[in-house]
Scaffold this active site. Structure first.
Site, PDB file in Angstrom:
ATOM      1  N   HIS A 134      19.488   6.161  13.268  1.00  0.00           N
ATOM      2  CA  HIS A 134      19.858   7.390  12.562  1.00  0.00           C
ATOM      3  C   HIS A 134      21.100   7.262  11.701  1.00  0.00           C
ATOM      4  O   HIS A 134      21.453   8.179  10.994  1.00  0.00           O
ATOM      5  CB  HIS A 134      20.071   8.538  13.563  1.00  0.00           C
TER       6      HIS A 134
HETATM    7  C1  UD1 Z   1      25.857  13.076  13.993  1.00  0.00           C
HETATM    8  C2  UD1 Z   1      27.173  12.309  14.131  1.00  0.00           C
HETATM    9  C3  UD1 Z   1      26.879  10.909  14.640  1.00  0.00           C
HETATM   10  C4  UD1 Z   1      26.061  10.946  15.918  1.00  0.00           C
HETATM   11  C5  UD1 Z   1      24.801  11.777  15.678  1.00  0.00           C
HETATM   12  C6  UD1 Z   1      23.974  11.896  16.938  1.00  0.00           C
HETATM   13  C7  UD1 Z   1      28.956  12.827  12.501  1.00  0.00           C
HETATM   14  C8  UD1 Z   1      29.655  12.350  11.298  1.00  0.00           C
HETATM   15  N1  UD1 Z   1      27.825  12.156  12.834  1.00  0.00           N
HETATM   16  O1  UD1 Z   1      25.075  12.417  13.005  1.00  0.00           O
HETATM   17  O2  UD1 Z   1      28.118  10.254  14.921  1.00  0.00           O
HETATM   18  O3  UD1 Z   1      25.725   9.633  16.284  1.00  0.00           O
HETATM   19  O4  UD1 Z   1      25.188  13.088  15.240  1.00  0.00           O
HETATM   20  O5  UD1 Z   1      22.736  12.481  16.687  1.00  0.00           O
HETATM   21  O6  UD1 Z   1      29.415  13.751  13.126  1.00  0.00           O
HETATM   22  N2  UD1 Z   1      19.664  17.899  11.376  1.00  0.00           N
HETATM   23  C9  UD1 Z   1      18.612  18.669  11.769  1.00  0.00           C
HETATM   24  N3  UD1 Z   1      18.738  19.418  12.912  1.00  0.00           N
HETATM   25  C10 UD1 Z   1      19.853  19.425  13.667  1.00  0.00           C
HETATM   26  C11 UD1 Z   1      20.947  18.640  13.229  1.00  0.00           C
HETATM   27  C12 UD1 Z   1      20.829  17.882  12.102  1.00  0.00           C
HETATM   28  O7  UD1 Z   1      17.562  18.698  11.129  1.00  0.00           O
HETATM   29  O8  UD1 Z   1      19.902  20.128  14.703  1.00  0.00           O
HETATM   30  C13 UD1 Z   1      19.518  17.083  10.144  1.00  0.00           C
HETATM   31  C14 UD1 Z   1      20.042  17.790   8.913  1.00  0.00           C
HETATM   32  O9  UD1 Z   1      19.259  17.392   7.837  1.00  0.00           O
HETATM   33  C15 UD1 Z   1      21.433  17.189   8.766  1.00  0.00           C
HETATM   34  C16 UD1 Z   1      21.205  15.768   9.243  1.00  0.00           C
HETATM   35  O10 UD1 Z   1      20.258  15.879  10.297  1.00  0.00           O
HETATM   36  O11 UD1 Z   1      21.923  17.239   7.458  1.00  0.00           O
HETATM   37  C17 UD1 Z   1      22.445  15.091   9.740  1.00  0.00           C
HETATM   38  O12 UD1 Z   1      23.077  15.862  10.769  1.00  0.00           O
HETATM   39  P1  UD1 Z   1      24.648  15.665  11.046  1.00  0.00           P
HETATM   40  O13 UD1 Z   1      25.073  16.407  12.240  1.00  0.00           O
HETATM   41  O14 UD1 Z   1      25.412  15.911   9.777  1.00  0.00           O
HETATM   42  O15 UD1 Z   1      24.780  14.115  11.304  1.00  0.00           O
HETATM   43  P2  UD1 Z   1      23.910  13.186  12.267  1.00  0.00           P
HETATM   44  O16 UD1 Z   1      23.234  12.182  11.435  1.00  0.00           O
HETATM   45  O17 UD1 Z   1      23.109  13.959  13.239  1.00  0.00           O
END
Ligand code: UD1
Length: 376
Positions: free
Chosen positions: A211
């Site tokens: 991821h």
């Molecule tokens: C985040 C953390 C990462 C951790 C990961 C675990 C940061 C910088 N990154 O990354 O360190 O390893 O979580 O999973 O804090 N999204 C959904 N549903 C959700 C949440 C996210 O669809 O409930 C999608 C959205 O498109 C979003 C993308 O995932 O933009 C990224 O989510 P985000 O929390 O920004 O970063 P992660 O890649 O999940």
């Protein structure tokens, strides 16, 4: 004088796994603490958040900030402003804030608290990949620089903090709360019989999670990784539960079909904690870019190939079962062959990865925050 309220902040999937044992330890403390749980809402989908609360027995949060997704600046800013408002408006002033891990919510909540003069304890302090292109590395550096109590999970953490000039009086080696959760949940995870339900041979498949933006957000890299996974599938079945970000990128690039074209490739939605642990614990090997999976496989003695150029958890390589393969996918395929031939390092246990880290955190905070209150 009483202890007052302590706030524990969570935002994203790995935070929930780390928070659960801490909440249990504080709930069961001989002299009870008033603990409030604040969920920033960085992760919000049922499968990324609610299922973890449910499976890990985490109580409903006292407050939800609902920050959602966004750019790093947007998300960090929303947590900073939202958590500051919470701290200002809550009727009982916070006596201390506990933050866990290295996600954007961790750093932003720590900053909001220290700016209001509230002490911060950081669980999983001192981890360093020495790679500032990784958003989590910035979060770790900032959080550790402002936190008052640094609770270290792996041996390199103590050295890293000392090198950065952090006084040893603020640093405490407590071990790994991720492993507390694993030990607590392993029987329940195994009882799901995930491999059997998916018709996968027990101890005869690869468990894959990917991821990180550095793997999934770069089209060329993602394309190479898909071809790599297809090569692995020719040797051994693969189960691949996908983070929503990864699914989105694979769909955008039209790569889902290339993956599912291989028989032996089991693509799944993001799984709950017990399902993931169940799948991991009966796999032959893991392929990942997750920090948590590197630790969990080391504890379980399962070979792990990390598709990143570095790791902030070097004990998983030095003592554990992890190999950092970086960009060298040929090397990764060589490791898969060795594992299939039974030629791979077994790993040794790591100090403090024993199911009692949260109790040690409790004892450190009893000795700092509680005693400080009594002496004031
Ligand atoms: C985040 C953390 C990462 C951790 C990961 C675990 C940061 C910088 N990154 O990354 O360190 O390893 O979580 O999973 O804090 N999204 C959904 N549903 C959700 C949440 C996210 O669809 O409930 C999608 C959205 O498109 C979003 C993308 O995932 O933009 C990224 O989510 P985000 O929390 O920004 O970063 P992660 O890649 O999940």
């Amino acid at each position: 004088m009483g202890i007052g309220c302590i706030d524990l902040v969570v935002g994203a999937r790995p935070n929930f796994i780390k928070a659960a044992p801490i909440l249990r330890a504080f709930r069961d403390a001989p002299v009870p603490w008033t603990m409030r749980l604040v969920h920033t809402g960085q992760h919000y989908d049922e499968g990324m958040s609610a299922i973890f609360f449910d499976q890990l027995g985490i109580p409903a949060p006292t407050a939800e900030l609902g920050v959602g997704s966004g750019t790093h600046g947007e998300q960090t800013a929303r947590v900073l402003a939202g958590f500051e408002q919470y701290l200002l408006q809550t009727p009982d002033r916070s006596r201390g804030v506990i933050v866990v891990g290295d996600v954007n919510s961790t750093m932003a909540a720590a900053l909001a608290a220290v700016k209001l003069g509230i002490p911060v304890a950081h669980v999983e302090a001192g981890l360093r990949s020495f790679d500032r292109s990784m958003p989590e590395e910035i979060n770790r550096l900032v959080t550790d620089a402002v936190a008052d109590v640094l609770l270290v999970s792996e041996p390199s953490g103590t050295e890293n903090l000392a090198r950065e000039g952090i006084p040893s009086t603020r640093t405490h080696y407590v071990g790994n709360v991720m492993i507390d959760s694993l030990i607590h949940s392993l029987d329940a995870a195994r009882a799901l019989r995930m491999a059997e339900r998916l018709d996968l041979p027990a101890n005869g498949y690869a468990y894959v999670t990917l991821h990180r933006p550095s793997n999934v957000d770069l089209p060329e890299r993602l394309d190479r990784l898909v071809r790599f996974l297809n090569s692995v599938t020719k040797r051994i079945p693969v189960v691949f539960p996908m983070h929503p970000r990864t699914r989105q990128r694979l769909e955008e690039q039209g790569l889902i079909r290339a993956l599912t074209a291989e028989t032996g490739m089991h693509l799944m939605q993001a799984q709950g904690y017990l399902e993931s642990l169940g799948l991991m614990s009966s796999s032959l090997l893991a392929i990942t870019d997750s920090g948590g999976v590197q630790e969990e496989t080391t504890f379980l003695g399962i070979p792990c190939l990390t598709l990143r150029p570095n790791t902030e958890r070097p004990s998983t390589v030095i003592q554990g079962t992890n190999t950092v393969v970086g960009d060298d996918l040929e090397k990764a395929l060589g490791c898969v062959a060795n594992i299939l031939d039974g030629r791979y390092k077994p790993g040794v246990p790591i100090e403090g990865w024993d199911g009692h880290a949260a109790e040690r955190i409790l004892s450190v905070l009893e000795g700092t925050w509680r005693l400080a209150d009594h002496s004031s």
